[in-house]
Write a protein that holds these residues in place. Sequence first.
Motif, PDB file in Angstrom:
ATOM      1  N   LYS A   1    -101.243  40.721  11.851  1.00 40.51           N
ATOM      2  CA  LYS A   1    -101.622  42.119  11.601  1.00 40.51           C
ATOM      3  C   LYS A   1    -103.136  42.250  11.395  1.00 40.51           C
TER       4      LYS A   1
ATOM      5  N   LYS B   1    -104.917  41.712  14.691  1.00 35.50           N
ATOM      6  CA  LYS B   1    -104.771  42.909  15.531  1.00 35.50           C
ATOM      7  C   LYS B   1    -105.781  43.981  15.112  1.00 35.50           C
ATOM      8  N   LYS B   2    -105.926  44.199  13.798  1.00 35.40           N
ATOM      9  CA  LYS B   2    -106.880  45.201  13.292  1.00 35.40           C
ATOM     10  C   LYS B   2    -108.310  44.854  13.699  1.00 35.40           C
TER      11      LYS B   2
ATOM     12  N   LEU C   1    -109.412  42.828  16.098  1.00 32.52           N
ATOM     13  CA  LEU C   1    -109.611  42.901  17.548  1.00 32.52           C
ATOM     14  C   LEU C   1    -109.723  44.358  17.994  1.00 32.52           C
ATOM     15  N   SER C   2    -108.945  45.226  17.382  1.00 33.78           N
ATOM     16  CA  SER C   2    -109.010  46.652  17.692  1.00 33.78           C
ATOM     17  C   SER C   2    -110.393  47.209  17.364  1.00 33.78           C
ATOM     18  N   ARG C   3    -110.940  46.805  16.226  1.00 37.57           N
ATOM     19  CA  ARG C   3    -112.295  47.235  15.838  1.00 37.57           C
ATOM     20  C   ARG C   3    -113.337  46.754  16.840  1.00 37.57           C
TER      21      ARG C   3
ATOM     22  N   GLY D   1    -112.794  46.507  19.961  1.00 37.84           N
ATOM     23  CA  GLY D   1    -112.511  47.099  21.270  1.00 37.84           C
ATOM     24  C   GLY D   1    -111.507  46.324  22.089  1.00 37.84           C
ATOM     25  N   GLU D   2    -110.824  45.359  21.476  1.00 34.67           N
ATOM     26  CA  GLU D   2    -109.816  44.553  22.164  1.00 34.67           C
ATOM     27  C   GLU D   2    -108.442  44.963  21.666  1.00 34.67           C
ATOM     28  N   SER D   3    -107.759  45.810  22.383  1.00 33.06           N
ATOM     29  CA  SER D   3    -106.440  46.269  21.968  1.00 33.06           C
ATOM     30  C   SER D   3    -105.406  45.210  22.323  1.00 33.06           C
ATOM     31  N   ARG D   4    -104.723  44.663  21.313  1.00 30.46           N
ATOM     32  CA  ARG D   4    -103.684  43.647  21.513  1.00 30.46           C
ATOM     33  C   ARG D   4    -102.439  44.041  20.741  1.00 30.46           C
ATOM     34  N   SER D   5    -101.284  43.666  21.265  1.00 32.21           N
ATOM     35  CA  SER D   5    -100.037  43.936  20.561  1.00 32.21           C
ATOM     36  C   SER D   5     -99.878  42.922  19.425  1.00 32.21           C
TER      37      SER D   5
ATOM     38  N   CYS E   1    -100.944  38.875  19.259  1.00 34.97           N
ATOM     39  CA  CYS E   1    -101.690  38.290  18.137  1.00 34.97           C
ATOM     40  C   CYS E   1    -100.938  37.102  17.550  1.00 34.97           C
TER      41      CYS E   1
END
Length: 141
Positions: A98, A101-102, A104-106, A108-112, A116
């Motif tokens: 989790k 994922k957060k 990577l999202s920050r 700019g890498e969107s992962r499920s 992760c």
Amino acid sequence: MDKREQYERVFSHFDGDKDRKISPAELRQCVATVGGGDISLEEAEAAVEVLDGDGDGQLGFEDFVAFVEGGGAEEKAADLKEAFKMYEMDGGGCITPKSLKKMLSRLGESRSLGECKVMIAKFDLDGDGVINFDEFRVMMS
């Protein structure tokens, strides 16, 4: 004689078993001899762990040069700790799927969450489903 040749001579002097590597025990002797004071075997092992470029538990010549020149071992360790804190986020001492994922999202890498989990599994040496600092250090080397 240039600086590199001097380092080579010093390295050879402290490489007691002539295996072209300096072990933590040999590093302790090196520090004591050059007037750096006494360090414990645990401190020598920690220094080797931080400086060890190939992960074999010993210092090769290039690792030794980095050590002698103050190649930023403390700075490198501090940078790794800061990077680890960015990924762990919740203060639990580990990187969870989790928190990965957060982060990577920050970035700019969107992962499920599943992706992760797979990423973490690659470096999860103890199989607990999370990345602790030691595993993170191995991953980043």
